[in-house]
Design a protein around this motif. Structure first.
Motif, PDB file in Angstrom:
ATOM      1  N   ILE A   8       0.855  -1.177   0.000  1.00 38.27           N
ATOM      2  CA  ILE A   8       0.000   0.000   0.000  1.00 38.27           C
ATOM      3  C   ILE A   8       0.896   1.232   0.000  1.00 38.27           C
ATOM      4  O   ILE A   8       2.029   1.187   0.501  1.00 38.27           O
ATOM      5  CB  ILE A   8      -0.937  -0.032   1.235  1.00 38.27           C
ATOM      6  CG1 ILE A   8      -2.018   1.026   1.128  1.00 38.27           C
ATOM      7  CG2 ILE A   8      -0.181   0.090   2.530  1.00 38.27           C
ATOM      8  CD1 ILE A   8      -3.132   0.856   2.151  1.00 38.27           C
ATOM      9  N   ASP A   9       0.421   2.312  -0.577  1.00 37.06           N
ATOM     10  CA  ASP A   9       1.175   3.563  -0.625  1.00 37.06           C
ATOM     11  C   ASP A   9       1.711   3.877   0.774  1.00 37.06           C
ATOM     12  O   ASP A   9       0.947   3.970   1.723  1.00 37.06           O
ATOM     13  CB  ASP A   9       0.240   4.685  -1.111  1.00 37.06           C
ATOM     14  CG  ASP A   9       0.922   6.045  -1.193  1.00 37.06           C
ATOM     15  OD1 ASP A   9       2.126   6.157  -0.891  1.00 37.06           O
ATOM     16  OD2 ASP A   9       0.231   6.999  -1.566  1.00 37.06           O
ATOM     17  N   ASP A  11       2.704   6.504   1.995  1.00 38.38           N
ATOM     18  CA  ASP A  11       2.241   7.807   2.476  1.00 38.38           C
ATOM     19  C   ASP A  11       0.734   7.831   2.683  1.00 38.38           C
ATOM     20  O   ASP A  11       0.127   8.890   2.756  1.00 38.38           O
ATOM     21  CB  ASP A  11       2.636   8.916   1.491  1.00 38.38           C
ATOM     22  CG  ASP A  11       4.129   9.190   1.508  1.00 38.38           C
ATOM     23  OD1 ASP A  11       4.850   8.612   2.333  1.00 38.38           O
ATOM     24  OD2 ASP A  11       4.570  10.011   0.677  1.00 38.38           O
ATOM     25  N   THR A  12       0.114   6.657   2.773  1.00 36.41           N
ATOM     26  CA  THR A  12      -1.331   6.587   2.871  1.00 36.41           C
ATOM     27  C   THR A  12      -1.856   7.280   4.128  1.00 36.41           C
ATOM     28  O   THR A  12      -1.208   7.286   5.162  1.00 36.41           O
ATOM     29  CB  THR A  12      -1.822   5.126   2.805  1.00 36.41           C
ATOM     30  OG1 THR A  12      -3.210   5.115   2.546  1.00 36.41           O
ATOM     31  CG2 THR A  12      -1.550   4.368   4.074  1.00 36.41           C
ATOM     32  N   LYS A  13      -3.000   7.867   3.959  1.00 37.08           N
ATOM     33  CA  LYS A  13      -3.729   8.487   5.073  1.00 37.08           C
ATOM     34  C   LYS A  13      -5.025   7.696   5.228  1.00 37.08           C
ATOM     35  O   LYS A  13      -5.292   6.759   4.503  1.00 37.08           O
ATOM     36  CB  LYS A  13      -4.045   9.952   4.739  1.00 37.08           C
ATOM     37  CG  LYS A  13      -2.863  10.769   4.280  1.00 37.08           C
ATOM     38  CD  LYS A  13      -1.916  11.116   5.406  1.00 37.08           C
ATOM     39  CE  LYS A  13      -0.811  12.043   4.990  1.00 37.08           C
ATOM     40  NZ  LYS A  13       0.343  11.454   4.389  1.00 37.08           N
ATOM     41  N   THR A  14      -5.859   8.086   6.121  1.00 37.24           N
ATOM     42  CA  THR A  14      -7.142   7.420   6.296  1.00 37.24           C
ATOM     43  C   THR A  14      -7.950   7.555   5.013  1.00 37.24           C
ATOM     44  O   THR A  14      -8.235   8.646   4.552  1.00 37.24           O
ATOM     45  CB  THR A  14      -7.916   8.054   7.465  1.00 37.24           C
ATOM     46  OG1 THR A  14      -7.110   7.972   8.631  1.00 37.24           O
ATOM     47  CG2 THR A  14      -9.217   7.326   7.706  1.00 37.24           C
ATOM     48  N   ASP A  16      -7.101   7.041   1.966  1.00 38.66           N
ATOM     49  CA  ASP A  16      -6.312   7.390   0.777  1.00 38.66           C
ATOM     50  C   ASP A  16      -5.306   6.267   0.580  1.00 38.66           C
ATOM     51  O   ASP A  16      -4.222   6.297   1.152  1.00 38.66           O
ATOM     52  CB  ASP A  16      -5.603   8.725   1.020  1.00 38.66           C
ATOM     53  CG  ASP A  16      -4.947   9.273  -0.229  1.00 38.66           C
ATOM     54  OD1 ASP A  16      -5.417   8.959  -1.335  1.00 38.66           O
ATOM     55  OD2 ASP A  16      -3.962  10.023  -0.102  1.00 38.66           O
ATOM     56  N   SER A  17      -5.688   5.249  -0.214  1.00 45.20           N
ATOM     57  CA  SER A  17      -4.894   4.030  -0.139  1.00 45.20           C
ATOM     58  C   SER A  17      -4.630   3.333  -1.460  1.00 45.20           C
ATOM     59  O   SER A  17      -5.111   2.224  -1.671  1.00 45.20           O
ATOM     60  CB  SER A  17      -5.596   3.056   0.811  1.00 45.20           C
ATOM     61  OG  SER A  17      -6.941   2.861   0.384  1.00 45.20           O
ATOM     62  N   THR A  19      -3.187   0.737  -3.716  1.00 49.74           N
ATOM     63  CA  THR A  19      -2.790  -0.587  -3.248  1.00 49.74           C
ATOM     64  C   THR A  19      -2.479  -1.492  -4.436  1.00 49.74           C
ATOM     65  O   THR A  19      -3.047  -1.322  -5.505  1.00 49.74           O
ATOM     66  CB  THR A  19      -3.943  -1.202  -2.415  1.00 49.74           C
ATOM     67  OG1 THR A  19      -4.336  -0.263  -1.410  1.00 49.74           O
ATOM     68  CG2 THR A  19      -3.533  -2.498  -1.753  1.00 49.74           C
ATOM     69  N   GLN A  32      -5.316  -0.613  -7.111  1.00 51.34           N
ATOM     70  CA  GLN A  32      -6.268   0.422  -6.704  1.00 51.34           C
ATOM     71  C   GLN A  32      -5.506   1.733  -6.721  1.00 51.34           C
ATOM     72  O   GLN A  32      -4.384   1.817  -6.223  1.00 51.34           O
ATOM     73  CB  GLN A  32      -6.786   0.142  -5.292  1.00 51.34           C
ATOM     74  CG  GLN A  32      -7.678   1.228  -4.741  1.00 51.34           C
ATOM     75  CD  GLN A  32      -8.094   0.924  -3.307  1.00 51.34           C
ATOM     76  OE1 GLN A  32      -8.216  -0.224  -2.909  1.00 51.34           O
ATOM     77  NE2 GLN A  32      -8.305   1.965  -2.533  1.00 51.34           N
ATOM     78  N   TRP A  34      -5.933   6.373  -7.569  1.00 52.47           N
ATOM     79  CA  TRP A  34      -6.787   7.555  -7.586  1.00 52.47           C
ATOM     80  C   TRP A  34      -7.445   7.723  -8.943  1.00 52.47           C
ATOM     81  O   TRP A  34      -6.864   7.371  -9.979  1.00 52.47           O
ATOM     82  CB  TRP A  34      -5.968   8.804  -7.289  1.00 52.47           C
ATOM     83  CG  TRP A  34      -5.289   8.775  -5.965  1.00 52.47           C
ATOM     84  CD1 TRP A  34      -5.878   8.629  -4.741  1.00 52.47           C
ATOM     85  CD2 TRP A  34      -3.902   8.912  -5.725  1.00 52.47           C
ATOM     86  NE1 TRP A  34      -4.935   8.654  -3.754  1.00 52.47           N
ATOM     87  CE2 TRP A  34      -3.700   8.839  -4.333  1.00 52.47           C
ATOM     88  CE3 TRP A  34      -2.789   9.087  -6.540  1.00 52.47           C
ATOM     89  CZ2 TRP A  34      -2.451   8.936  -3.742  1.00 52.47           C
ATOM     90  CZ3 TRP A  34      -1.553   9.198  -5.952  1.00 52.47           C
ATOM     91  CH2 TRP A  34      -1.391   9.117  -4.575  1.00 52.47           C
TER      92      TRP A  34
END
Length: 86
Positions: A8-9, A11-14, A16-17, A19, A32, A34
């Motif tokens: 998974i990225d 730098d992922t945030k809640t 924002d993933s 994958t 997956q 953007w």
């Protein structure tokens, strides 16, 4: 066989993933990312190359993933190559 999670990225945030997974049964990468936004999607849809239809078929999608995930794509490709060699 279920999907094999690759990464998974970092730098992922809640929520924002981007994958990467591998479907070893179908020998496919599953990604997956953007949504590209209307301008980039239109540019991709207008792309012309031999053997490539203009437009984006209803069963396909354009996605974006960050360059920091390239190593995950490489790992997923390596997994598929090892699976294919069996």
């Amino acid at each position: 066989m279920p999907l094999r999670f690759i990464g998974i990225d970092p730098d992922t945030k809640t929520g924002d993933s981007p994958t990467v997974w591998v479907d070893q049964d179908k020998q496919e990468l599953v990604v997956q990312g953007w949504k590209p936004g209307p301008q980039l999607e239109a540019e991709c849809a207008a792309f012309e190359a031999p053997g490539h239809a203009v437009g984006i078929p209803d069963d396909e999608a354009v996605i974006r993933i960050p360059a920091r995930m390239v190593h995950m794509i490489r790992e997923a490709c390596d997994v598929l190559e090892r699976t294919d060699a069996r």
